[in-house]
Scaffold this active site. Structure first.
Site, PDB file in Angstrom:
ATOM      1  N   SER A   1     -54.261  -7.291  -1.161  1.00 51.17           N
ATOM      2  CA  SER A   1     -53.653  -8.316  -2.017  1.00 51.17           C
ATOM      3  C   SER A   1     -53.010  -7.659  -3.230  1.00 51.17           C
ATOM      4  O   SER A   1     -53.119  -6.447  -3.440  1.00 51.17           O
ATOM      5  CB  SER A   1     -54.728  -9.322  -2.473  1.00 51.17           C
ATOM      6  OG  SER A   1     -55.610  -8.702  -3.400  1.00 51.17           O
TER       7      SER A   1
ATOM      8  N   SER B   1     -53.783  -8.073  -6.419  1.00 50.80           N
ATOM      9  CA  SER B   1     -54.581  -8.194  -7.638  1.00 50.80           C
ATOM     10  C   SER B   1     -54.606  -6.921  -8.470  1.00 50.80           C
ATOM     11  O   SER B   1     -54.939  -6.962  -9.649  1.00 50.80           O
ATOM     12  CB  SER B   1     -56.024  -8.588  -7.288  1.00 50.80           C
ATOM     13  OG  SER B   1     -56.697  -7.534  -6.634  1.00 50.80           O
TER      14      SER B   1
ATOM     15  N   LYS C   1     -61.315  -3.478  -7.676  1.00 50.75           N
ATOM     16  CA  LYS C   1     -60.918  -3.910  -9.023  1.00 50.75           C
ATOM     17  C   LYS C   1     -61.163  -2.740  -9.977  1.00 50.75           C
ATOM     18  O   LYS C   1     -61.632  -1.676  -9.591  1.00 50.75           O
ATOM     19  CB  LYS C   1     -61.744  -5.125  -9.484  1.00 50.75           C
ATOM     20  CG  LYS C   1     -61.763  -6.311  -8.531  1.00 50.75           C
ATOM     21  CD  LYS C   1     -60.441  -7.046  -8.462  1.00 50.75           C
ATOM     22  CE  LYS C   1     -60.530  -8.243  -7.508  1.00 50.75           C
ATOM     23  NZ  LYS C   1     -59.232  -8.912  -7.328  1.00 50.75           N
TER      24      LYS C   1
ATOM     25  N   SER D   1     -55.634 -12.496 -10.296  1.00 45.75           N
ATOM     26  CA  SER D   1     -56.760 -11.753  -9.724  1.00 45.75           C
ATOM     27  C   SER D   1     -58.020 -12.593  -9.795  1.00 45.75           C
ATOM     28  O   SER D   1     -58.411 -13.073 -10.865  1.00 45.75           O
ATOM     29  CB  SER D   1     -56.968 -10.437 -10.490  1.00 45.75           C
ATOM     30  OG  SER D   1     -58.155  -9.803 -10.092  1.00 45.75           O
TER      31      SER D   1
END
Length: 321
Positions: free
Chosen positions: A126, A128, A183, A286
């Site tokens: 993705s 994010s 992340k 996110s």
């Protein structure tokens, strides 16, 4: 054994097919562990049973041929027709079901050890982590940086480095540990993290940022505000979507949710011991700790550090911060 091996491969094909089609969630670490054990069993059987049995049959053939030649020689027949070499090779030949099991064991074992204790590949699914990581980036994750863990159960047995602010980390999503997330570490145990009005604060101090030229996102065909941000010793770029509201709607109750307070301006959380607060670099696009809470130490997979391939953009290959 050939039928049993065929059945095992059929089961593997069904499992992988259903996983690919989204019929069920797969666990590649567990699958690789099982494949290692199964091929090990075949390898041991080949080494200590099947190979010796084939060698014994070949020796028996040679002995029978030698005895026949000696018997004929005793009768004055020196020239004997018949070459047993093809038959001997056929007896010694490894059957297909051992080629595809015992023969694969060393390769599967090496992959299992490398992936479990050294490096694991990971695909960015993705946006994010844009602009640091783009959709389609294939990255490497250092599995031992934060400590040596047993495969499958992810139990840490050797303590090494602690996650630091600014690290890009892969971890198992707390709400569904079968899914891996990536992340950036923003808060470590004891930190107070605030994200208010699209500004990040650590322990009451606004995190230093510097404005950069706007970033054009190909997927959304939009420009976003871009900043250089410094977390600890790590300097990296982030995106801010000024069109998104500051309010954050958290998901269902999560562990230590009482450590967080939500308002129209954003969220403030106190990171509990043994946990980490994670955020994506694409700050307003996110789903991260602001929504579903903290990442416990036992969910850590490793530290991401290198893009080894992006088939759509080879210039993406290289290290990142």
């Amino acid at each position: 054994m050939g039928s049993l091996t065929g059945l095992l491969y059929a089961c593997l094909a069904v499992y992988l097919g259903g996983w690919y089609l989204g019929k069920w969630t797969g666990n590649f670490s567990l699958l690789l562990f099982i494949l290692t054990l199964v091929t090990l069993a075949y390898w041991l059987a080949e080494r200590f049973h099947f190979a010796p049995a084939r060698a014994k049959a070949a020796r028996t053939l040679e002995q029978q041929d030698q005895a026949r030649r000696e018997e004929l020689a005793s009768k004055g027949i020196a020239k004997v027709d018949g070459d047993i070499a093809p038959a001997r090779e056929a007896l010694l030949m490894q059957p297909w079901w051992l080629d595809w099991t015992a023969g694969l064991f060393p390769v599967i074992l090496i992959v299992f050890l490398l992936r479990s204790f050294l490096f694991e590949p990971f695909k960015i699914p993705s946006g994010s982590m844009v602009p640091t990581l783009l959709v389609g980036d294939l990255i490497l994750v250092n599995k031992y940086h934060y400590g040596v863990r047993l495969p499958v159960i992810n139990k840490k047995i050797i303590e090494l480095n602690k996650p630091e602010r600014g690290d890009v980390m892969v971890f198992r999503y707390p709400a569904n540990p079968s899914i891996d997330y990536i992340k950036r570490v923003v808060g470590v145990p004891g930190d107070e993290v605030s994200y208010r009005n699209q500004r990040l604060y650590l322990n009451g101090q606004q995190v230093e940022t510097t404005a950069l030229p706007e970033f054009y996102d190909d997927d959304s065909t939009r420009y976003f505000k871009q900043y250089s941000e410094k977390l600890g010793s790590v300097e990296h770029n982030i995106l801010v979507d000024v069109q998104r509201p500051s309010y954050i709607r958290p998901t269902d109750p999560f562990p230590y949710k009482e450590n967080c307070s939500y308002s129209a301006e954003g969220v403030t959380c106190k990171v509990p011991a043994g946990h980490y607060f994670m955020m994506g670099d694409n700050r307003d696009n996110s789903e991260d700790s602001r929504f579903w809470g903290f990442v416990p130490d036992e969910n850590i997979v490793g530290k991401a550090f290198f893009v080894w391939m992006n088939f759509g953009n080879l210039r993406r290959i290289g290290s990142f911060h």
